[in-house]
Motif scaffolding. Structure first.
Motif, PDB file in Angstrom:
ATOM      1  N   ASN A  36      -0.309  -5.119  30.994  1.00 58.53           N
ATOM      2  CA  ASN A  36       0.745  -5.285  31.987  1.00 58.53           C
ATOM      3  C   ASN A  36       0.670  -4.456  33.559  1.00 58.53           C
ATOM      4  O   ASN A  36       1.813  -4.220  34.019  1.00 58.53           O
ATOM      5  N   GLU A  38      -0.184  -3.668  36.925  1.00 63.22           N
ATOM      6  CA  GLU A  38       0.022  -4.439  38.194  1.00 63.22           C
ATOM      7  C   GLU A  38      -0.594  -3.649  39.629  1.00 63.22           C
ATOM      8  O   GLU A  38      -0.512  -2.573  39.721  1.00 63.22           O
ATOM      9  N   PRO A  71       9.980  -4.311  38.831  1.00 63.03           N
ATOM     10  CA  PRO A  71       8.752  -3.931  39.652  1.00 63.03           C
ATOM     11  C   PRO A  71       9.255  -3.444  40.878  1.00 63.03           C
ATOM     12  O   PRO A  71       9.027  -3.777  42.059  1.00 63.03           O
ATOM     13  N   CYS A 138      -1.974   1.169  41.273  1.00 65.87           N
ATOM     14  CA  CYS A 138      -1.677   0.459  40.178  1.00 65.87           C
ATOM     15  C   CYS A 138      -0.350   1.113  39.828  1.00 65.87           C
ATOM     16  O   CYS A 138      -0.444   2.207  39.998  1.00 65.87           O
ATOM     17  N   THR A 140       1.870   0.837  35.588  1.00 65.61           N
ATOM     18  CA  THR A 140       1.995   0.277  34.348  1.00 65.61           C
ATOM     19  C   THR A 140       2.989   1.279  33.583  1.00 65.61           C
ATOM     20  O   THR A 140       3.145   2.205  34.051  1.00 65.61           O
ATOM     21  N   VAL A 170       4.856  -3.330  44.554  1.00 62.86           N
ATOM     22  CA  VAL A 170       4.094  -4.005  43.638  1.00 62.86           C
ATOM     23  C   VAL A 170       3.876  -5.307  44.167  1.00 62.86           C
ATOM     24  O   VAL A 170       4.823  -6.145  44.349  1.00 62.86           O
ATOM     25  N   THR A 172       1.794  -9.027  43.423  1.00 67.32           N
ATOM     26  CA  THR A 172       1.096 -10.012  42.280  1.00 67.32           C
ATOM     27  C   THR A 172       0.455 -11.149  43.108  1.00 67.32           C
ATOM     28  O   THR A 172      -0.325 -11.847  42.564  1.00 67.32           O
ATOM     29  N   ASN A 217      -2.780 -15.513  43.221  1.00 64.28           N
ATOM     30  CA  ASN A 217      -2.600 -14.365  42.135  1.00 64.28           C
ATOM     31  C   ASN A 217      -3.593 -13.332  42.444  1.00 64.28           C
ATOM     32  O   ASN A 217      -5.027 -13.797  42.189  1.00 64.28           O
ATOM     33  N   VAL A 219      -3.568 -10.362  40.661  1.00 62.05           N
ATOM     34  CA  VAL A 219      -3.592  -9.391  39.723  1.00 62.05           C
ATOM     35  C   VAL A 219      -4.849  -9.380  38.969  1.00 62.05           C
ATOM     36  O   VAL A 219      -5.484  -8.222  38.775  1.00 62.05           O
ATOM     37  N   ILE A 223      -7.193  -6.145  38.819  1.00 65.12           N
ATOM     38  CA  ILE A 223      -6.899  -5.148  37.609  1.00 65.12           C
ATOM     39  C   ILE A 223      -7.595  -5.827  36.541  1.00 65.12           C
ATOM     40  O   ILE A 223      -7.409  -6.982  35.908  1.00 65.12           O
TER      41      ILE A 223
END
Length: 226
Positions: A36, A38, A71, A138, A140, A170, A172, A217, A219, A223
């Protein structure tokens, strides 16, 4: 000493771009053991010039922040210097950390939450040369008595946009066209940008660069799984 470097050539366009409110946004890649995590905006730069060199070295921080299920931007946090292979142990309900372990460049940075009844938001930070300060890469969640491991990935995503976003926000999805540059080989790269042609200085066959589309996207681009 900087180990990684990317030159962004804007040319004479930079004057009109700054007048029009264009900001250079940067993101940095991370590999982690949780699903999870981001990406957040690593830096914002509104004082760029004709030629811009973005560099960074192998210097890291880990951070803790108050847990929040939403977020929200990472703007208030507790930073701690840490090296690869070391562990930051959260030692109180306020997110204070003790650093333990030996340095090992081949091992990840670990954050361990020693609190039995408190969650936090955590991540790692690096320092880009164009801002000269450590900022998160990042974010989390870390559960009570939980552990998260992080390994920096030498990929940088750049976006020029007039839409106002803050460092630590944050993100995405790309909010404008961007470019993802892989610098893991340690060889400096050079790219260009203009309002007429967008990102350039590379071809479709170049393995070290990947164009990013508006609303794509990002992410999975930034990540990875450790």
């Amino acid at each position: 000493m900087a180990l990684y470097g990317l030159t962004v050539d804007v040319g004479e366009d930079f004057k009109k771009m700054r007048e029009a409110g264009y900001v250079l946004y940067g993101f940095k890649g991370v590999s982690t053991t949780v699903k999870n995590a981001e990406p957040v905006i690593w830096f914002t730069d509104s004082t760029y010039g004709k030629t811009n060199i973005i560099q960074w070295s192998k210097a890291y921080q880990g951070y803790t922040s108050t847990y929040d299920p939403e977020p929200k931007p990472v703007v208030s946090y507790n930073p701690y210097d840490v090296d690869m292979g070391q562990t930051l142990e959260i030692s109180d309900p306020y997110g204070s950390c003790d650093r333990t372990g030996s340095v090992n460049p081949k091992d990840p940075i670990t954050i361990y939450n020693d609190q039995a009844h408190t969650q936090f938001r955590v991540g790692i930070a690096e320092k880009p040369s164009n801002t000269g300060k450590f900022t998160p890469l990042c974010v989390t969640d870390i559960d009570a008595k939980g552990t998260v491991k992080f390994t920096p990935v030498e990929k940088i995503l750049l976006i020029f946009a007039t839409e106002a976003r803050d460092e630590g926000a944050v993100i995405t999805q790309a909010f404008s066209a961007g470019v993802l540059v892989d610098l893991s080989d340690g060889v400096p790269k050079k790219i260009t940008y203009s309002r007429k042609d967008s990102w350039g200085g590379f071809t479709e066959k170049d393995p070290w660069v990947h164009p990013i589309s508006y609303k794509e996207n990002i992410v999975a681009k930034l990540i990875g799984s450790a």
